[in-house]
Design an enzyme around this catalytic site. Structure first.
Site, short mmCIF file in Angstrom:
data_model
loop_
_atom_site.label_atom_id
_atom_site.label_comp_id
_atom_site.label_asym_id
_atom_site.label_seq_id
_atom_site.Cartn_x
_atom_site.Cartn_y
_atom_site.Cartn_z
N ASP A 15 10.42 14.59 12.36
CA ASP A 15 9.85 14.43 11.01
C ASP A 15 8.33 14.56 11.07
O ASP A 15 7.61 13.77 10.47
CB ASP A 15 10.28 13.10 10.42
CG ASP A 15 10.08 13.06 8.89
OD1 ASP A 15 9.96 14.14 8.29
OD2 ASP A 15 10.07 11.96 8.32
N ILE A 63 0.82 -1.22 0.00
CA ILE A 63 0.00 0.00 0.00
C ILE A 63 0.84 1.26 0.00
O ILE A 63 0.30 2.36 -0.09
CB ILE A 63 -0.96 0.04 1.21
CG1 ILE A 63 -0.19 -0.04 2.53
CG2 ILE A 63 -1.99 -1.06 1.11
CD1 ILE A 63 -1.07 0.13 3.76
N GLY A 64 2.15 1.15 0.09
CA GLY A 64 2.98 2.34 0.06
C GLY A 64 4.45 2.02 0.20
O GLY A 64 4.83 0.93 0.64
N GLY A 109 8.47 4.23 0.79
CA GLY A 109 9.13 5.50 1.05
C GLY A 109 10.63 5.32 1.12
O GLY A 109 11.18 4.32 0.66
#
Length: 990
Positions: A824, A692-693, A695
């Protein structure tokens, strides 16, 4: 006489020469003092032009004001200077002005060294880091005319000796942690013209009756100072008063009749208090320009004499309990620009002459019991910008002249009883951005072209008819079209390129869905339920990567569900009550889509699940193809036997090699919560279909845990030798921090699973994904029935998210045994559950501090552009204030809808927002049009201001997260307390 003359000449020469030498020496001495100041303050970059030259050169330096070649003024506003105020500054014997506004000057007490500046008249220490109490002998600065101490850390009681500074004309004691009450001795400052005591949140004072003695006072500012009790009658004794702001306090009782006695009074702000009773007459204050009595508990009617205030430009009485008819005379006020009366109990018709005699810009009368029609003269003078009249009982057709009103930007008239056609010119009005017509009885058809700037059109629950124009692309900037429950017919347009949200459910649409849908790529919400659409679901729908909500239920669709549809991973899917056949895509075989396929008798699923309501496909195939299965089983068995032999051989070889190199691939599971799954269930779910993702540090999978059907999120750290050391540190940091803290607004780390080559972090899965997807991809949350209006990320939800995230950060900064700095903080690291509760995620860059407030230095800057605090980028030193800066950017995202790096071509969002204010533009112009409602403007503006406060250039000027949370909770509480869930609005003059 002849002997005396030469002697006199010689004497005069020597006197002149002596005076010249004295003057030259004095100038050199002054320049030396300045150069010593520069050296004491660490030779700041802002003073690099201070270079010694001829003795009088310093008078040309922009920070210096001279008179007769002698220094009388020092001004260092916004110079980024850090230092103290030295005693030798008073060696400038003629100094009358000392201004260090908005720097980093500090001291543990008031700088008493300035007592020796005997001629000092103007002292501005605002927005610095001075501590301690105002000294009891401050009256020794007897020549002061202006004293500004705002935005520091001065605390304790305000010294009564300030009342002895009788020459003061301006006193600013704003936004400090003072305690106690205001000294009545301030009333002795007989020459005072400006008094600012606002935003002193630790005080709980009453308004001293002695302030009535301030006969020359023109400006009184006491916003948000926790004032209690009643407004004293002596307020009417301030005969010079022009501007009065007592808003956002806890004042009670009636508004005294004397309030409107001063003849020069032009502005009165009393909004957001607890005042009650009726509004007193105002005939004694005919110069009044703005009256804001909103957000109180006022009752009764608007006095008729308000119609006599010929200078009135703004009247704000919203969010009270006022009733009666709005006086017709208000419609005849010649200078009226803003009329804001929403959220009361007014009845009867609006003043028929509104707009006829004035440059009316804003009419906000929503949430009342008004009847009759909208006045026909609203835009007679061509300045009308907003008409906000929703939730009334207004009837009839819209005024024809609204069709010629090119200044209009927003019309919100939903939930009334309007009827007839929309004036043709209104559809294409030059500056129109928002048109909200839902829940009326309007008729007519949609035009081929709409206003070029229109971004949102809501027309649900009316009687519009005809076809949806095929040339939707001519609608240019329209991103939201809500036209549910009307009488539209015909086919769905092929070209929908401008739209992100399209609601056409409960109409009479027919035909099939177009297969060529390249222009649909901007869509993220599509609801076509309860129509008569037939044919198959086009496979191309699966290529619309931004589509997160799809409802095609209660139509006549048939055929297979395209397997490509499984690529969408929508937050909401409803294909129920159609004629679909075959098996559903495997991606939808989990509890999240348990109700998405009901009432399709020929559909089946390949897996069994308690929460899934479909037949099992394998059982049907087994019944009809038993013989075929036997043959296939025999072939499969033979193939398996061959493959098994190869696999065993391969395994032996690999195992031998791994043993030879000392590798051990045993998985280790360390749990931090009670688990209902095993490591094998997690490992088997790490497939491409579940991705789903991804990075910079790894990939994220959504894994369904059987048999419960629960979902977890699994973060797999990248396996890259170059990044191995970096990600190892991030992995250990995240495990260390998340395993040691528990908070409802911090993502739950369930366990970590690792071996020598792979590392997995398993979290609780949050169905609504991250905040940035909602803000910047215009996604929408789950809706469970087409009968329910679409769920949008409206302002109450955004504020709820901000509060939750602030609670998580406040816990990290102030309540952990060692403070934690996230480093972050960004909208993509704030995850949302089904109820939009926020949870802070991704602690790979987090850092535990040795002590709260104590900075640490990092070897490299980490974070995301637009969110990084300026001092962190330059010095790499961190403390909690870098998180505050990043959170301030998120607040600006929530209020403006812009991205963190979306200022303009040269600036970030924080820089853009600051420049917007510095240019004198209203905050309301910066707010997100999609959620900007009159009833929420106050909270949105306050949160915008808070975002600016958090993103201040100097970290010491930023509030703590504890203070940020307190402000957000106050905003949130005001929304919860409003009747009919209408929030607060702040009054703006044009």
């Amino acid at each position: 006489m002849t002997k005396v003359a030469p002697i006199f000449i010689h004497f005069s020469f020597y006197v002149t020469f002596f005076l010249f030498l004295t003057h030259a020496n004095s100038q050199a001495q002054e320049q030396g003092i300045l150069l010593n100041l520069k050296q004491l303050w660490g030779n700041p970059e802002s003073l690099r032009h201070w270079i010694p030259a001829n003795s009088s050169s310093h008078c040309s330096w922009p920070e210096i004001t001279c008179s007769n070649d002698s220094i009388i003024g020092l001004s260092f506003r916004d110079y980024n200077i850090s230092g103290t105020v030295p005693p030798f500054v008073c060696n400038l014997t003629n100094l009358t002005t000392f201004d260090v506004y908005n720097n980093s000057f500090h001291s543990t007490e008031f700088p008493r060294a300035l007592y020796n500046c005997s001629k000092l008249e103007i002292l501005d220490l605002s927005q610095n880091f001075f501590y301690g109490a105002i000294p009891d002998d401050i009256h020794r600065m007897s020549q002061l005319r202006e004293l500004s101490l705002e935005g520091n850390n001065f605390d304790g009681n305000i010294s009564a000796s300030i009342g002895q500074l009788t020459k003061l004309r301006k006193l600013m004691l704003v936004q400090c942690p003072f305690t106690g009450s205001f000294p009545p001795e301030i009333g002795n400052l007989s020459n005072l013209e400006e008094l600012g005591l606002a935003y002193n949140s630790k005080m709980v004072p009453m308004l001293p009756s002695e302030f009535g003695k301030l006969k020359k006072l023109k400006f009184l500012w006491m916003t948000a100072t926790n004032l209690i009790g009643e407004i004293p009658n002596t307020i009417g004794d301030m005969e010079a008063l022009e501007h009065l702001d007592l808003s956002q306090n806890n004042l009670t009782g009636k508004i005294p009749d004397s309030l409107f006695m001063p003849k020069n009074l032009t502005i009165v702000y009393l909004y957001k208090n607890k005042l009650s009773g009726e509004i007193p007459p105002v005939v004694e204050a005919l110069n009044l320009d703005v009256i804001d009595l909103s957000e109180n508990h006022l009752t009764g009617a608007i006095p008729d004499d308000f119609g006599k205030l010929k200078n009135l430009t703004g009247l704000a009485l919203f969010s009270n309990q006022l009733s009666g008819k709005i006086p017709d005379s208000i419609g005849r006020l010649p200078r009226l620009i803003n009329l804001k009366l929403f959220n009361n109990n007014f009845f009867g018709s609006l003043p028929p002459e509104l707009g006829r005699y004035s440059m009316l810009e804003r009419l906000w009368v929503s949430t009342n019991r008004l009847t009759g029609q909208l006045p026909e003269h609203l835009c007679d003078n061509g300045k009308l910008v907003e008409v906000v009249a929703y939730e009334n009982q207004l009837v009839g057709e819209l005024p024809k002249l609204l069709g010629n009103c090119s200044s209009l930007e927003s019309v919100k008239i939903y939930k009334n009883k309007f009827s007839g056609n929309i004036p043709s010119g209104l559809w294409t009005s030059l500056n129109l951005k928002m048109l909200m017509l839902s829940d009326n009885f309007f008729t007519g058809e949609l035009p081929e072209r709409l206003a070029w700037n229109l971004s949102r059109l809501e027309m649900n629950n009316n009687r519009f008819s005809g076809k949806i124009p095929q040339g939707v692309s001519y609608w240019r900037n329209l991103s939201v079209l809500q036209a549910s429950n009307n009488h539209f017919n015909g086919m769905i347009p092929r070209d929908l390129s401008p739209l992100t949200i399209l609601l056409l459910d409960r109409n009479r649409l027919s035909g099939s869905l177009p297969s060529d849908i390249n222009s649909w790529k901007s869509l993220n919400t599509l609801n076509l339920s309860q129509n008569a659409i037939s044919g198959q679901i086009p496979e191309e729908l699966g290529s619309l990567s931004g589509l997160t909500e799809l409802d095609l239920s209660e139509n006549q669709l048939s055929g297979l569900i395209p397997s490509k549809l499984g690529l969408l991973k929508p937050t909401f899917l409803n294909l129920s009550s159609n004629h679909l056949t075959g098996s559903i895509p495997s991606e939808f075989e989990n509890g999240a889509y348990a109700y998405s396929f009901l009432n399709n008798p020929s559909l089946c699923a390949n897996r069994r699940s308690r929460s899934f309501n479909l037949k099992n496909c394998s059982a049907r195939r087994q019944k009809s193809s038993k013989n075929s299965y036997q043959l296939i089983a025999w072939i499969i068995g033979l193939v398996i036997a061959v493959l098994l032999g190869l696999f065993i051989s391969f395994f032996v070889i690999i195992n031998y090699k791994k043993r030879k190199h000392g590798l051990h691939l045993t998985w280790k599971l360390v749990s931090f919560q009670k688990l209902n799954f095993t490591e094998s269930e997690i490992l088997s779910g790490l497939t491409e279909n579940n991705l789903i993702g991804s990075g910079g540090s790894g990939q994220v999978y959504r894994v369904v845990v059987h048999p419960s059907g629960d979902m977890v999120a699994v973060k797999k750290i990248w396996n890259n030798r170059k990044l191995e050391e970096k990600h190892e540190k991030e992995f250990l940091a995240e495990v260390k921090i998340l395993s040691s803290i528990r908070h409802a607004n911090i993502v739950k780390l369930l366990c970590c699973i690792s071996n020598d080559t792979s590392k997995l972090l398993v979290y609780e899965y949050l169905h609504n994904h991250s905040l940035d997807r909602w803000l910047h991809r215009k996604s929408r949350a789950t809706t469970f029935s087409s009968a329910v209006s679409d769920v949008v990320l409206d302002w109450p939800k955004r504020l709820h998210i901000a509060v939750g995230a602030a609670q998580g950060l406040s816990y990290m900064h102030h309540d952990c045994s060692l403070p934690i700095v996230h480093r972050d903080v960004k909208s993509s690291n704030i995850l949302l559950d089904l109820n939009f509760n926020a949870q802070i995620a991704d602690f790979g860059l987090a850092k535990m501090l040795v002590k709260e407030g104590e900075p640490a230095t990092m070897s490299a800057v980490a974070g995301s552009f637009g969110y990084i605090a300026p001092e962190y980028a330059h010095t790499r030193r961190i403390n909690e204030k870098i998180d505050v800066y990043s959170f301030g950017v998120i607040l600006l995202e929530l209020t403006t809808g812009r991205k963190a790096n979306d200022g303009d071509e040269h600036t970030s969002l924080a820089q853009w927002a600051l420049r917007h204010i510095q240019d004198g533009k209203p905050i309301v112009d910066a707010l997100d049009e999609e959620v900007k409602e009159p009833c929420h403007l106050n909270e949105m503006c306050n949160v915008f201001r808070l975002g600016l406060y958090c993103t201040g250039t100097q970290p010491s000027t930023r509030p703590s997260m504890k203070m940020v949370l307190k402000v957000l909770l106050q905003c949130s509480q005001s929304i919860r307390n409003e009747e009919k869930n209408a929030a607060i609005e702040m009054f703006f003059t044009s």
